[in-house]
Write a protein that holds these residues in place. Structure first.
Motif, PDB file in Angstrom:
ATOM      1  N   VAL A 271      19.517  23.078  37.469  1.00 45.89           N
ATOM      2  CA  VAL A 271      18.070  23.228  37.410  1.00 45.89           C
ATOM      3  C   VAL A 271      17.409  21.935  36.941  1.00 45.89           C
ATOM      4  N   SER A 272      18.225  20.899  36.637  1.00 43.08           N
ATOM      5  CA  SER A 272      17.612  19.655  36.178  1.00 43.08           C
ATOM      6  C   SER A 272      16.742  19.086  37.281  1.00 43.08           C
TER       7      SER A 272
ATOM      8  N   SER B  25       8.827  28.075  26.265  1.00 40.93           N
ATOM      9  CA  SER B  25       9.112  28.918  27.430  1.00 40.93           C
ATOM     10  C   SER B  25      10.610  29.156  27.604  1.00 40.93           C
ATOM     11  N   ARG B  26      11.467  28.317  27.007  1.00 33.59           N
ATOM     12  CA  ARG B  26      12.912  28.476  27.197  1.00 33.59           C
ATOM     13  C   ARG B  26      13.603  29.043  25.957  1.00 33.59           C
TER      14      ARG B  26
ATOM     15  N   ILE C 151      17.544  30.235  25.603  1.00 33.10           N
ATOM     16  CA  ILE C 151      18.477  29.396  24.840  1.00 33.10           C
ATOM     17  C   ILE C 151      19.132  30.222  23.747  1.00 33.10           C
TER      18      ILE C 151
ATOM     19  N   ARG D 204      22.406  24.379  33.836  1.00 33.81           N
ATOM     20  CA  ARG D 204      21.475  23.405  33.273  1.00 33.81           C
ATOM     21  C   ARG D 204      21.422  22.153  34.144  1.00 33.81           C
TER      22      ARG D 204
ATOM     23  N   MET E 254       6.547  14.975  21.375  1.00 31.92           N
ATOM     24  CA  MET E 254       6.875  16.300  20.854  1.00 31.92           C
ATOM     25  C   MET E 254       6.087  17.384  21.558  1.00 31.92           C
ATOM     26  N   ARG E 255       4.855  17.004  22.029  1.00 38.64           N
ATOM     27  CA  ARG E 255       4.025  18.051  22.623  1.00 38.64           C
ATOM     28  C   ARG E 255       4.735  18.672  23.824  1.00 38.64           C
ATOM     29  N   PHE E 256       5.409  17.826  24.664  1.00 40.55           N
ATOM     30  CA  PHE E 256       6.131  18.370  25.819  1.00 40.55           C
ATOM     31  C   PHE E 256       7.346  19.178  25.385  1.00 40.55           C
ATOM     32  N   LEU E 257       7.998  18.683  24.340  1.00 38.95           N
ATOM     33  CA  LEU E 257       9.191  19.354  23.817  1.00 38.95           C
ATOM     34  C   LEU E 257       8.835  20.760  23.340  1.00 38.95           C
ATOM     35  N   HIS E 258       7.739  20.828  22.613  1.00 37.41           N
ATOM     36  CA  HIS E 258       7.339  22.134  22.075  1.00 37.41           C
ATOM     37  C   HIS E 258       6.923  23.079  23.183  1.00 37.41           C
ATOM     38  N   GLN E 259       6.213  22.529  24.154  1.00 38.42           N
ATOM     39  CA  GLN E 259       5.801  23.386  25.271  1.00 38.42           C
ATOM     40  C   GLN E 259       7.027  23.904  26.023  1.00 38.42           C
ATOM     41  N   SER E 260       7.996  23.028  26.283  1.00 42.08           N
ATOM     42  CA  SER E 260       9.193  23.421  27.021  1.00 42.08           C
ATOM     43  C   SER E 260       9.999  24.438  26.240  1.00 42.08           C
ATOM     44  N   PHE E 261      10.124  24.164  24.965  1.00 43.88           N
ATOM     45  CA  PHE E 261      10.945  25.046  24.134  1.00 43.88           C
ATOM     46  C   PHE E 261      10.318  26.432  24.049  1.00 43.88           C
TER      47      PHE E 261
END
Lengths: 841, 310
Positions: free
Chosen positions: A805-806, A46-47, A51, A802, A37-44
């Protein structure tokens, strides 16, 4: 803006579909229970914004798509005379829809969701309520109250209505629309149809409910030519309405809205004419109040379709006037392209005195014009018709031909009154003048136009009436008897030309040096103003002669002499001259030429119908060497022609002007000899004739229709013989297509309600009591299609973006894969080594 | 037949995997302090076949150690010293936090069951323990979630392996990951220099993690890091809108279109892995990335093979 299918608006509830789909998609989401989740939260983090924006855009577009489809089926309608502007209602609805879409995107944020939904609901409610109010206002505005109505349909039958288009002439289209208007009238309505060209003609005896009869009469309707007289047509319409018995009244004007002919005060450059027009419109407005109700005026403008092709014979001008049989005259014919396409006419045909000349023409670009000159020597005196025609199949044939009446003079009688002078008799100025004006010995047949007669100033008492002279020249005359001077003034007032060439004795220095005392300075007209355009203020006697300054020549008679460059006029020298002081422009005096020392040489002025010219020196050899110059002959001829021109009647008149003739009364019974005027269509019209002394004054006023008219004399058997032609010219603005804008009919809209129908349907609706306006469903359908495409494109774009940029997924190296790679690497390097060894060996 | 009677914990020892692994050694790269003579270098000099150095004889030295040849040639009393080899004390640290419970769609299977990260770790730990035990090395085990759950100090007795396997079998995933404090705590507990094998998904702040590993290194341990991640965590292949729930119940759940943030996510993971690899490299720690999609025996064999070639 209103709607024609109100019930369909309930379909706006379908806005919930994209929102529900969106929310259900969220609810159906697959649950992933994991630890990254830590990566998910960080990514979210910034995006997140992007979105959200993408979701908002997509949902807003989907809601918009649904709304546009629903609105298209609800048949949105913009009334022609909207009370609530559609730019309030339509954006309100669309904004509400967009807000609903945004609320869907922000569904999880409760505060925002509620605010947006409330905003959307409020906007939608306000917009729909306004539409309902608008619909009710429109019904009240247009509904037929009081049952039957009187309707006058004015159909423009002017020349420009003959302009052809892909679907017939404008007149045909106007008739079709008039038929539609007649058919739209209720059975009890009393309808009158007026054809309005240069004149106004009713198509029925009076207001009638017999539609079949009206439609039949329209079949015989033909364009009348000329310019539609807007005000006269409206007067005629009011006349027709006054004969009707119904309370409700309407005037329908079907026209191509050429500005000329409407006598709009705003168009007048002349303030007085503007006031007159205003008064005329005021009178028309006052007549409206005599009707039981103010009529509504429905203006339907027939639009020009596509690029027109039109050639016009614009002008026929003569290089000089008057015209005699003595020498050729240049006939300038100007052909203009008033259409929107380049055309290549072959030639213009010019017919004069029975002979037809063909002058070639070059290609003409849109808006361009070309002038061809034909040199022609008239063989007969009297009125002659010059006709020019371009054989070209364009959209408006009637203006391909123009005519002009030229009055060819037999002689131009000139009287030269000369003073006694001090010199020898053969050096008297009158002699030089007469010699310069007299026909040369080798003159061709027909002689010279100018017929000079000399007379000494002392003999003027025996002259008799001066009317037989066109021009009188005073050469070196010191003074005239008062009675003759008064008669001379009447001659000028009546249209004669007077040239004063004062000699040395024309004035002398007054006592005590109080300026020049001269008979000419004292000579006043009946209105108390000086008759001459300039005062003699000093006598200049020079050592070195003063010469004419060609750059100062502004006199119409000198333009030819200055232009030719061949004349020796500029070399002429004047030793003794009168210093002239022009009266000033308020008296109409103008300096036509100056000498090199800046003093005025020729000064002229209009007096009554005639002209007076003063030159600063006479024609005596003692004063100048002009008599010895070759230029003297053309100079005196041109000045005499110019002086004579004022008196020449012009038989080329604008529409509506009365023409008058003074004919010798040959006596006899009036019924036996009748005068008639044949109009361009060949129809004979009676004239007004009145005996005045021994003359018969004949006049004719019905000159509205352009074309060639002929005054004819009928003999006892009724045979007509032409006496005098005249041409009623067409208003050149009639083909220039200066179109009236809706706001230009202010004189009408200031007095009563004016409605500009943009389509035949609007005109019919306004006439029938329906609400005229424009349905917008097509635009909404197109907008829905565009939105659909945009939604597809944006969805694809977002998906593609999307994918694009993947980044490459993170790959953990696999043991066996790594070993295989290792083996491959070593295998290759072994092979390389062996290869290298082989190469070395 | 034997399967039916074998205890549950013995399942962690997969005969096929053991067959592959048993040919390999897990030899400590540095020096380790052991109690008995073994195959690892000891910091002490002692009895061995490998000569180390000569030393001046002092009173009390065993005269058997005198180098008679040197005495004969140079009349000097020197004592021969040999490199002592000892056995290894290895401690296996197994992360049993809730995040290790994730299995995913692409995980390798064992007996028809896809392996979660924890299962994968269990098998890894058991195999390594067996391997070391077979080398007569002392093996210990520490399992932890948010805190240290169970610590079995290293013993070289064969029966000790049984205790370790039993503990591995009963370890259940639970609680959030707090690697750094647990590792620091363990670094203090694990006594003599030895081998530390960390098996975890390392979902932890990289700086604190590297700091904790550094703690082990500081105490003289050799550290092996098995970074175990599932395929989905590495490739983020989700397509439709998903609701991501934190297995450790720390972070709030998230519902989104995974495609929208895939690139960002992968960048973050890559950054995390790269930072760890770099940090471990600087500390001379073996960093072994392992994806559960690859059978654990292959991954381990591959690693051990690479290690033995170095």
């Amino acid at each position: 803006m209103t709607f024609l299918n109100w019930s369909i608006l309930a379909g706006l509830g379908a806005l919930a579909i994209p929102l529900l789909v969106h929310l259900l998609n969220r609810r159906r989401a697959k649950v992933v229970r994991w630890g990254a989740m830590r990566f998910l939260h960080q990514s979210f983090a910034s995006r997140n914004r992007r979105i959200l924006l993408e979701e908002m855009l997509l949902l807003a577009m989907r809601c918009l798509l649904v709304a546009l489809l629903v609105l298209a089926f609800a048949r949105p309608f913009v009334p022609a005379r909207g009370r609530i502007p559609w730019p309030i209602i339509l954006p309100g609805i669309l904004l509400a829809v967009v807000l609903a879409g945004l609320a869907g995107a922000l569904w999880s944020r409760r505060l925002w969701r509620n605010r947006l939904l409330a905003g959307a609901g409020g906007l939608l409610t306000v917009a729909v309520v306004l539409s309902v109010i608008e619909a009710s206002l429109q019904r009240r505005l247009w509904s037929r109250r009081g049952g039957a109505q009187d309707v006058v349909i004015v159909v423009d039958a002017s020349r420009s209505m003959q302009m052809r288009g892909p679907d017939g002439t404008r007149f045909d289209r106007a008739l079709a629309e008039a038929r539609a208007a007649i058919n739209a009238a209720e059975p009890d309505d009393a309808v009158t149809v007026l054809l309005a060209g240069a004149t106004v003609e009713p198509m029925s005896a009076g207001p009638t409910s017999d539609r079949a009869e009206l439609l039949r009469s329209l079949r015989t309707a033909r364009p009348m030519g000329g310019t539609m007289q807007g005000l006269d047509s409206l007067h005629a319409a009011v006349d027709a309405l006054a004969r009707g018995t119904n309370v409700a009244k309407k005037i329908v004007v079907i026209t191509d809205a050429q500005r000329s002919g409407w006598s709009l005060p705003a168009d007048r450059m002349d303030a007085q004419q503007g006031r007159q027009d205003k008064a005329r419109w005021g009178f028309w407005a006052s007549r409206l109040s005599e009707l039981p109700s103010r009529p509504e005026v429905i203006v339907r403008t027939i639009e020009s379709v596509g690029g027109t092709t039109n050639l016009t014979v614009d002008r026929i001008e003569l290089s000089r006037r008057p015209v005699g049989t003595d020498r050729p005259v240049g006939i300038d014919v100007t052909v203009a392209n008033t259409g929107q396409t380049t055309v290549s006419p072959e030639a213009v045909q010019i017919t004069v005195e029975g002979r037809t000349y063909r002058e070639p023409l070059a290609a003409l670009a849109a808006g361009g014009s070309q002038t061809v000159r034909l040199e022609h020597r008239f063989t007969r005196s009297g009125p002659a018709v010059v006709s020019a025609r371009v054989d070209f199949n364009d959209d408006l044939p009637p203006d391909n031909q123009a005519r002009r009446v030229v009055t060819v003079l037999q002689t131009l009688p000139v009287l030269i009154i000369e003073g006694q002078g001090l010199g020898r008799p053969d050096e008297r100025p009158g002699r030089f003048l007469a010699a310069a004006l007299a026909p040369p010995a080798d003159a061709p047949d027909g002689g010279d136009l100018v017929a000079p007669v000399r007379i000494a100033a002392a003999d003027v008492g025996d002259l008799g009436p001066l009317d037989r002279w066109e021009v009188i020249i005073l050469a070196d005359v010191p003074r005239l008897p008062n009675a003759f001077a008064a008669e001379l003034e009447r001659f000028v007032q009546g249209g004669g030309g007077l040239w004063v060439a004062p000699g040395a004795q024309a004035g002398r220095v007054g006592r005590e040096g109080s300026g020049i005392e001269s008979f000419y300075n004292e000579w006043t007209a009946t209105d108390g103003q000086p008759l001459l355009p300039a005062r003699l203020v000093a006598r200049d006697v020079r050592q070195s002669p003063a010469r004419p300054a060609p750059e100062s020549f502004s006199h119409a008679a000198l333009t030819e002499l200055a232009r030719r460059g061949l004349s020796d006029l500029a070399e002429m020298g004047a030793r003794a001259t009168w210093r002239l002081e022009p009266l000033g422009s308020e008296h109409g005096a103008g300096v036509g030429a100056r000498l090199t020392d800046g003093t005025a040489w020729l000064v002229d002025r209009r007096v009554g119908a005639g002209r007076v010219l003063v030159s600063s020196f006479g024609l005596s050899p003692a004063e100048s060497d002009l008599p010895a110059r070759r230029a003297v002959v053309p100079l005196v001829h041109e000045l005499v022609y110019w002086l004579a021109r004022a008196d020449l009647a012009d038989w080329n008149i604008p529409p509506g002007r009365e023409v008058a003739w003074v004919l010798p009364d040959e006596g006899g019974d009036a019924p036996a000899r009748r005068w008639v005027v044949a109009d361009p269509a060949g129809v004979s019209h009676d004239v007004t004739a009145q005996r005045v002394g021994s003359d018969l004054h004949v006049s004719f006023a019905a000159t509205q229709v352009p074309g060639l008219y002929r005054l004819q004399q009928l003999d006892a058997d009724g045979h007509a013989s032409d006496v005098a032609p005249f041409v009623v010219q067409c208003d050149p603005a009639e083909v220039d297509a200066d179109i009236l804008a809706p706001g230009d009919l202010e004189p009408v809209s200031g007095s009563t309600r004016v409605f500009h129908a943009r389509s035949p349907a609007e005109m019919v609706a306004a006439l029938a009591g329906d609400v005229p306006g424009e349905e917008l469903w097509k635009y909404f359908a197109i907008a829905a299609l565009v939105t659909l495409l945009a939604e597809l494109v944006i969805t694809r774009w977002i998906a593609a973006r999307r994918r694009a940029v993947s980044a490459q997924p993170v790959v953990f190296p696999r043991a066996h894969a790594a070993e295989a790679a290792l083996r491959r690497r070593f295998g290759r390097s072994d092979a390389r080594d062996e290869g290298a060894k082989g190469a070395a060996g | 037949m034997s399967r039916l009677t074998q205890p549950e914990f013995m399942r962690l020892l997969d005969p096929a995997a053991l067959a592959k692994v048993h040919q390999l050694d897990l030899v400590a790269r540095g020096v380790v302090e052991g109690l008995v003579t073994g195959r690892h270098r000891s910091p002490h000099k002692g009895m061995s076949v490998e000569f180390a150095e000569h030393r001046q004889y002092v009173a009390g030295d065993d005269t058997r150690m005198l180098d008679w040849r040197v005495l004969g040639r140079s009349d000097r009393y020197v004592v021969k010293q040999f490199v002592e080899e000892t056995n290894l004390r290895a401690t296996i640290l197994l992360d049993a936090s809730a995040s290790m419970d994730y299995t995913g769609q692409h995980a390798a299977e064992h007996e028809g069951q896809p392996l979660s990260k924890l299962d994968y770790g269990r098998f890894l730990a058991a195999t390594v323990a067996h391997l070391l035990s077979g080398q007569q090395d002392a093996v210990g085990l520490a399992t932890f979630g948010a805190d240290l759950r169970r610590y079995i100090p290293p013993r070289s007795r064969t029966s000790h392996l049984r205790a370790i396997l039993q503990e591995l079998a009963v370890t259940e995933p639970d609680g959030p990951t707090r690697l750094a404090p647990v590792l620091n705590d363990l670094a203090e507990r694990v006594g003599r220099r030895g081998l530390v094998v960390l098996i975890s998904d390392l979902f932890e702040d990289t700086a604190a993690l590297v700091e904790a590993i550094h703690h082990f290194r500081f105490r003289g341990h050799e550290v092996l890091v098995f970074h175990v991640l599932a395929e989905e965590e590495l490739t983020f292949p989700f397509e439709a809108v998903c609701r991501f729930v934190d297995a450790e119940s720390v972070d709030p759940a998230m519902q989104l279109d995974p495609r929208a943030i895939r690139a960002e996510y992968l960048d973050r993971v890559r950054e995390h892995v790269d930072t760890l690899r770099e940090g471990c490299g600087q500390l001379r720690v073996d960093y072994v990335p392992m994806c559960t999609a690859e059978p654990f025996d292959e991954a381990l064999t591959g690693y051990l093979g690479r290690r033995s070639r170095r």
